[in-house]
Design a protein around this motif. Structure first.
Motif, short mmCIF file in Angstrom:
data_model
loop_
_atom_site.label_atom_id
_atom_site.label_comp_id
_atom_site.label_asym_id
_atom_site.label_seq_id
_atom_site.Cartn_x
_atom_site.Cartn_y
_atom_site.Cartn_z
N SER A 1 -7.23 7.87 6.79
CA SER A 1 -6.36 8.66 7.66
C SER A 1 -5.51 9.63 6.85
N THR A 2 -4.99 9.15 5.73
CA THR A 2 -4.08 9.97 4.93
C THR A 2 -4.33 9.70 3.44
N SER A 3 -3.97 10.63 2.60
CA SER A 3 -4.07 10.44 1.14
C SER A 3 -2.89 9.65 0.61
N THR A 4 -1.76 9.75 1.32
CA THR A 4 -0.49 9.32 0.76
C THR A 4 0.31 8.57 1.81
N GLY B 1 -7.42 16.47 1.91
CA GLY B 1 -6.84 16.98 3.14
C GLY B 1 -6.28 18.38 3.01
N THR C 1 -10.08 12.16 2.91
CA THR C 1 -8.75 11.87 3.43
C THR C 1 -8.37 13.00 4.38
N SER C 2 -7.79 12.64 5.51
CA SER C 2 -7.25 13.63 6.45
C SER C 2 -8.32 14.67 6.85
N HIS D 1 -4.09 10.64 10.88
CA HIS D 1 -2.63 10.66 11.04
C HIS D 1 -2.27 10.34 12.49
N GLU E 1 -1.96 6.15 9.74
CA GLU E 1 -1.76 6.29 8.30
C GLU E 1 -1.72 4.92 7.64
N HIS F 1 6.18 9.83 8.74
CA HIS F 1 4.83 10.31 9.01
C HIS F 1 4.45 11.37 7.98
N MET F 2 3.21 11.32 7.49
CA MET F 2 2.80 12.21 6.41
C MET F 2 1.99 13.42 6.91
N GLY F 3 1.82 13.55 8.22
CA GLY F 3 1.17 14.76 8.75
C GLY F 3 2.02 15.98 8.43
#
Lengths: 235, 235
Positions: free
Chosen positions: A8-11, A89, A121-122, A159, A194, B169-171
């Protein structure tokens, strides 16, 4: 056999780039000395070189070298030669436009179907689904098509965010947006929070991480799927 | 002479549909017995009829009748005959696709340039700018082009949201997304907060409502513009 991690996310909030995934990536890329990085999504508009440097710093922690695909004169043969591939992403419209422009889409689809280990990712995860039509990104560039790689038989919403019931903002919630998608499309959509990722081994898809994911189907009530679930049934 | 209201949102938190704008709309549409409504953006996937009924209910409060453009066999001649036009919010990709499909884009551009009073909210405001590339919406359908009506010489970001510094949130924040747009496009972008609207009279553009708006230009630090400002300088 497909061997893919779709995150979903890198971080994670408060963490360093890719940190939470490194133990998994060490196994995933265990046969790779070098992986090729696709930096086309350019988060925040940073350059391909800057983005690749950031990725190299993270992979150095597990002793894997990183080379940006933008450095090759012929990115298609680079994809064919890759020991492993990571797409980061940023903006999905830009990423998809560049994949088409550089004629990488088909060759990348084939390489990963044939077993080259892949990490997304993303935005790099969005492209693993059937289309990029459930991205959260802004349409900063007009891509030749919304069709993507189709390694999994559904779409993703990375995300993924639950509606904030305290919010006074009147913009659409994520769930409303996906409902609008389903007014015109029958493809299932998986909202991936995430910290979650999909582990794809051949046709088997497993939900990893500590969180549940939310499955949206046309004309059906959304469904929460527990972490650890086998998601191979989603079609 | 152009006579346009471009609103960030149709509805304020806790208020009824269009309520906060009704005093302004009474003046704006003072010469109209009936306005034609463009329901193509279909928020949440509701039908054209349902959407038009909702709009009719609001305009009844100021004694204006509403007819949905989807009821006409020839929507282009309807646009030419309209006393006033309103395009509601929903999904901008869908709206723009339908405007092109029904060959309305050019005829609508001309009618409003020639003085037909127009109201846009959200997606219906996005299309007043040069392109739809700074929409917040999901790409649920592939439009033939991102080019829009260009009644104002810049782009809009409706429902503009400042970054929530408490968020984990990381978006991407809205500001990051617009920065990504400006990595590839030089068109200025105005972030219009909910409760703000632009009043366009000929070439004069005024920021109305109680809030400031945020102006983003390529390679420049964003700028806050006070409510009441003359925005005709933005190009």
């Amino acid at each position: 056999m497909k061997n893919i991690i779709i995150a979903s996310t890198s971080t994670l909030h408060g963490g360093d780039y890719l940190d939470y995934l490194l133990p998994e990536l060490k196994l995933h890329f265990k046969d790779c000395k070098t992986i090729f990085f696709i930096p086309y999504a350019r988060p925040g508009g940073i350059s391909h070189d800057e983005y690749t440097a950031k990725v190299a710093l993270a992979f150095a922690k597990i002793n894997i070298a990183v080379k940006g695909i933008h450095k090759f004169e012929d990115p298609t043969s680079a994809i064919q030669d890759a020991q492993g591939i990571f797409t980061g992403g940023g903006n999905t419209f830009l990423l998809v436009s560049q994949l088409y422009k550089n004629n990488i889409m088909t060759i990348l689809a084939e390489a990963v179907k044939n077993g080259t280990p892949y990490l997304g990712t993303s935005a790099g995860s969005n492209i693993c689904g059937l289309t990029m039509q459930t991205t959260n990104d802004m349409p900063i560039i007009y891509p030749p098509s919304f069709k993507t790689l189709g390694w999994i038989p559904f779409n993703l919403n990375p995300h993924y965010l639950d509606a904030d019931k305290q919010s006074q903002h009147m913009g659409e919630t994520r769930e409303t947006r996906i409902k609008e998608f389903h007014a015109f499309n029958s493809v299932p959509v998986l909202g991936l929070r995430e910290g979650s990722w999909l582990d794809v081994k051949g046709e088997k898809i497993t939900l990893k991480g500590n969180l549940s994911a939310r499955l949206f189907r046309q004309n059906q009530i959304p469904e929460e799927l527990e972490n650890g679930s086998d998601l191979s049934f989603i079609k």
